[in-house]
Design a protein around this motif. Structure first.
Motif, mmCIF file in Angstrom:
data_model
loop_
_atom_site.group_PDB
_atom_site.id
_atom_site.type_symbol
_atom_site.label_atom_id
_atom_site.label_comp_id
_atom_site.label_asym_id
_atom_site.label_seq_id
_atom_site.Cartn_x
_atom_site.Cartn_y
_atom_site.Cartn_z
ATOM 1 N N GLU A 106 0.834 -1.206 0.000
ATOM 2 C CA GLU A 106 0.000 0.000 0.000
ATOM 3 C C GLU A 106 0.868 1.255 0.000
ATOM 4 O O GLU A 106 0.614 2.197 -0.756
ATOM 5 C CB GLU A 106 -0.923 -0.014 1.220
ATOM 6 C CG GLU A 106 -1.870 1.180 1.266
ATOM 7 C CD GLU A 106 -2.776 1.158 2.489
ATOM 8 O OE1 GLU A 106 -3.803 1.855 2.482
ATOM 9 O OE2 GLU A 106 -2.446 0.432 3.460
ATOM 10 N N PHE A 109 2.957 1.455 -3.483
ATOM 11 C CA PHE A 109 2.219 1.564 -4.747
ATOM 12 C C PHE A 109 0.850 2.232 -4.601
ATOM 13 O O PHE A 109 0.578 3.244 -5.236
ATOM 14 C CB PHE A 109 2.035 0.171 -5.366
ATOM 15 C CG PHE A 109 3.325 -0.523 -5.703
ATOM 16 C CD1 PHE A 109 4.185 0.006 -6.652
ATOM 17 C CD2 PHE A 109 3.678 -1.706 -5.069
ATOM 18 C CE1 PHE A 109 5.374 -0.633 -6.969
ATOM 19 C CE2 PHE A 109 4.872 -2.351 -5.380
ATOM 20 C CZ PHE A 109 5.712 -1.813 -6.335
ATOM 21 N N ASP A 110 -0.020 1.652 -3.777
ATOM 22 C CA ASP A 110 -1.411 2.113 -3.728
ATOM 23 C C ASP A 110 -1.531 3.573 -3.300
ATOM 24 O O ASP A 110 -2.294 4.345 -3.900
ATOM 25 C CB ASP A 110 -2.231 1.233 -2.775
ATOM 26 C CG ASP A 110 -2.262 -0.219 -3.208
ATOM 27 O OD1 ASP A 110 -2.093 -0.471 -4.418
ATOM 28 O OD2 ASP A 110 -2.444 -1.098 -2.347
ATOM 29 N N PRO A 115 -1.056 2.216 -10.821
ATOM 30 C CA PRO A 115 -2.099 1.289 -11.276
ATOM 31 C C PRO A 115 -1.787 -0.157 -10.903
ATOM 32 O O PRO A 115 -0.617 -0.559 -10.802
ATOM 33 C CB PRO A 115 -2.099 1.483 -12.805
ATOM 34 C CG PRO A 115 -1.556 2.869 -13.011
ATOM 35 C CD PRO A 115 -0.541 3.065 -11.928
ATOM 36 N N LYS A 116 -2.846 -0.953 -10.706
ATOM 37 C CA LYS A 116 -2.678 -2.342 -10.284
ATOM 38 C C LYS A 116 -1.889 -3.161 -11.299
ATOM 39 O O LYS A 116 -1.208 -4.120 -10.938
ATOM 40 C CB LYS A 116 -4.057 -2.991 -10.077
ATOM 41 C CG LYS A 116 -4.859 -2.398 -8.940
ATOM 42 C CD LYS A 116 -4.228 -2.687 -7.597
ATOM 43 C CE LYS A 116 -5.108 -2.185 -6.457
ATOM 44 N NZ LYS A 116 -4.466 -2.424 -5.127
ATOM 45 N N ASP A 117 -1.963 -2.788 -12.583
ATOM 46 C CA ASP A 117 -1.258 -3.551 -13.618
ATOM 47 C C ASP A 117 0.051 -2.894 -14.040
ATOM 48 O O ASP A 117 0.635 -3.263 -15.058
ATOM 49 C CB ASP A 117 -2.160 -3.725 -14.845
ATOM 50 C CG ASP A 117 -2.600 -2.392 -15.456
ATOM 51 O OD1 ASP A 117 -2.366 -1.335 -14.821
ATOM 52 O OD2 ASP A 117 -3.172 -2.403 -16.562
ATOM 53 N N HIS A 118 0.543 -1.930 -13.258
ATOM 54 C CA HIS A 118 1.790 -1.247 -13.618
ATOM 55 C C HIS A 118 2.968 -2.215 -13.505
ATOM 56 O O HIS A 118 3.064 -2.987 -12.537
ATOM 57 C CB HIS A 118 2.011 -0.043 -12.703
ATOM 58 C CG HIS A 118 2.995 0.947 -13.229
ATOM 59 N ND1 HIS A 118 4.356 0.809 -13.046
ATOM 60 C CD2 HIS A 118 2.831 2.075 -13.948
ATOM 61 C CE1 HIS A 118 4.982 1.825 -13.620
ATOM 62 N NE2 HIS A 118 4.077 2.614 -14.171
ATOM 63 N N ARG A 121 5.182 -3.070 -10.271
ATOM 64 C CA ARG A 121 4.701 -3.915 -9.174
ATOM 65 C C ARG A 121 5.154 -5.372 -9.318
ATOM 66 O O ARG A 121 5.006 -6.158 -8.379
ATOM 67 C CB ARG A 121 3.168 -3.908 -9.129
ATOM 68 C CG ARG A 121 2.524 -2.606 -8.682
ATOM 69 C CD ARG A 121 1.015 -2.751 -8.744
ATOM 70 N NE ARG A 121 0.296 -1.572 -8.302
ATOM 71 C CZ ARG A 121 -0.319 -1.453 -7.114
ATOM 72 N NH1 ARG A 121 -0.262 -2.456 -6.258
ATOM 73 N NH2 ARG A 121 -0.965 -0.366 -6.794
ATOM 74 N N LYS A 131 3.700 -11.188 0.066
ATOM 75 C CA LYS A 131 2.761 -10.513 -0.849
ATOM 76 C C LYS A 131 2.324 -9.146 -0.343
ATOM 77 O O LYS A 131 1.853 -8.318 -1.126
ATOM 78 C CB LYS A 131 1.528 -11.391 -1.083
ATOM 79 C CG LYS A 131 0.645 -11.621 0.132
ATOM 80 C CD LYS A 131 -0.528 -12.501 -0.212
ATOM 81 C CE LYS A 131 -1.417 -12.764 1.009
ATOM 82 N NZ LYS A 131 -2.035 -11.549 1.537
ATOM 83 N N ASP A 132 2.481 -8.884 0.943
ATOM 84 C CA ASP A 132 2.018 -7.623 1.525
ATOM 85 C C ASP A 132 3.131 -6.619 1.809
ATOM 86 O O ASP A 132 2.845 -5.432 2.006
ATOM 87 C CB ASP A 132 1.256 -7.884 2.833
ATOM 88 C CG ASP A 132 0.012 -8.722 2.613
ATOM 89 O OD1 ASP A 132 -0.721 -8.439 1.645
ATOM 90 O OD2 ASP A 132 -0.220 -9.662 3.401
ATOM 91 N N SER A 209 -9.729 3.882 -11.077
ATOM 92 C CA SER A 209 -8.393 3.477 -11.519
ATOM 93 C C SER A 209 -8.321 3.301 -13.027
ATOM 94 O O SER A 209 -7.257 3.416 -13.626
ATOM 95 C CB SER A 209 -7.973 2.180 -10.821
ATOM 96 O OG SER A 209 -8.906 1.146 -11.109
#
Length: 445
Positions: A106, A109-110, A115-118, A121, A131-132, A209
């Motif tokens: 978070e 990135f967030d 973006p989630k698909d950048h 990441r 993963k976190d 987004s």
């Protein structure tokens, strides 16, 4: 926290939400967990951090007395201390230079609207604890929490971690400085109070987004801001950053602004200088996305932000030819740099290279496109450590009859303080081959 010693300034209290590296704890990796800074993290399928990378934690090169990176850091901090003063003559900017490099997805990135698909990441680009959590890929990861803590003007300095190629200018650990300045409407339009920071009506993209990237391409302004606010903030930002570059490279330095894209600023620019016959990118900057300020609870303000790589500046200013030198403990290297002086690096010696090629067939379930070269680079770093100077992918081949795919890497070995023999290079090279077979299920050609 380290301040310039020649300046009399009070210590800035760190917000409680920030985790400082005040305890130099040993990093440990077990079969199921990773222990970092007295915190235990559960390993999972995203975990790709290596013992070699963890060995760089807490080196704090940017804080070491007389180190080239510390000298660059001090010069920039000193410049900002002088560029922005309170009515009482005290520096407005605070400095955070010892924050933990372990951040959440978070934060990294967030919070920055990535973006989630950048591609940044991807597991192949970052060092994930799980993963976190990951080792921060940029010091910008701390931006939102510092603004939430009530800071208007601050610099963040620290080590950042990215999986990358291997050559003389790339290393998986390097150092960045980020800066943010918030300007309230009353300050921005002190002489023209009838003007406003925000348009009377505008569409927000905070939860949209799908439109984030396309809206950020607009280089004039964000929908929420008035043109007057953007131009005034842009003018101040460019004036201050050009002043910083002139402070480092001299008043006569030739420079230019190039428009670019960053997820967290709009509009965005890169500042380049003409140095030794070519244009060099020095920093990235822009007007902060208002969604970030809005999430931090900031109203009626506009902000600018910038980021600069310390190694890039130091290699240019000190004529340091290889990024691995910054990690050297050789007194012949370190004793060349004193206080805040910019001196040209003098090679302590020149040792010959040893070059070996490594070719292997990929397993049947892998393709040339699916194989992560950054995974291979990490393995080479772990086995070969810092005697590996460069790794280059020199050939990609698919057999026309069998359909099997093959890769060939050229590995250049050179020790920074002695001559390597071909015999000892061959031993290391064989270990890299053996570990590649074990790790990636490849067949050495």
């Amino acid at each position: 926290m380290l301040f310039i010693k020649t300046l009399k300034i009070s210590v800035v209290k760190r917000p409680l939400v920030l985790i400082s590296r005040c305890i130099n704890s040993e990093a440990r990796i077990s079969e199921k967990t990773i222990d970092l800074y007295q915190q235990q993290y559960i390993r999972d399928s995203w975990t790709n951090i290596t013992p070699k990378i963890l060995s760089h934690l807490d080196r704090n090169l940017h804080l070491r007395l007389n180190h080239p990176l510390a000298i660059i850091r001090q010069k920039i901090v000193k410049y900002f201390y002088g560029a922005y003063l309170s009515p009482r003559g005290n520096p407005l900017f605070s400095v955070y230079d010892n924050l933990s490099p372990v951040v959440s997805v978070e934060q990294n990135f967030d919070n920055l609207l990535v973006p989630k698909d950048h591609p940044s990441r991807k597991k192949s680009d970052c060092y994930y604890v799980n993963k976190d959590y990951l080792l921060r890929a940029h010091t910008t990861a701390h931006q939102l929490e510092l603004i939430q803590a009530g800071l208007d003007n601050f610099l963040v300095v620290g080590d950042v971690y990215r999986r990358d190629e291997i050559d003389s200018t790339h290393y998986p650990v390097f150092h960045q400085m980020d800066g943010v300045r918030l300007i309230h409407q009353d300050k921005l339009f002190e002489r023209t109070p009838e003007l406003k920071v925000f348009e009377k009506s505008y569409k927000t993209y905070l939860n949209d987004s799908a439109s984030t990237i396309s809206d950020c391409i607009d280089q004039q302004k964000q929908p929420c801001h008035t043109l007057e606010a953007v131009k005034l903030c842009e003018h101040e930002m460019k004036r201050v950053l050009v002043g910083m570059v002139k402070d480092l490279f001299g008043e006569t330095v030739e420079y230019r602004w190039v428009q670019t894209y960053f997820p967290f600023t709009q509009p965005s620019w890169e500042l380049e200088i003409f140095f030794n016959g070519k244009w060099l990118e020095i920093l990235g900057c822009g007007i902060s996305r208002n969604e970030i300020l809005d999430r931090a609870g900031v109203n009626n303000s506009i902000a600018y932000a910038f980021g600069v790589g310390l190694e890039r500046l130091a290699m240019v200013l000190f004529d340091i030819p290889d990024i691995r030198l910054f990690w050297s403990t050789d007194s012949g290297f370190l004793n060349q740099f004193k206080s805040d002086r910019i001196v040209k690096y003098k090679p302590i010696s020149a040792y010959p290279q040893c070059t070996n090629d490594l070719s292997f067939w990929l397993p049947e379930n892998a393709s040339l496109d699916s194989f992560s070269v950054n995974d291979f680079y990490d393995l080479v770093r772990t086995v070969g450590e810092d005697i590996v100077e460069q790794v280059t992918l020199v050939d990609r081949f698919k057999h026309p009859k069998t359909g099997k795919s093959s890769l060939c890497f050229r590995i250049v070995y050179r020790h920074m303080s002695r001559t390597l023999t071909q015999a000892e290079v061959n031993v290391t090279h064989a270990k890299i081959g053996a570990e590649s077979m074990k790790e990636f299920n490849v067949i050495i050609r």
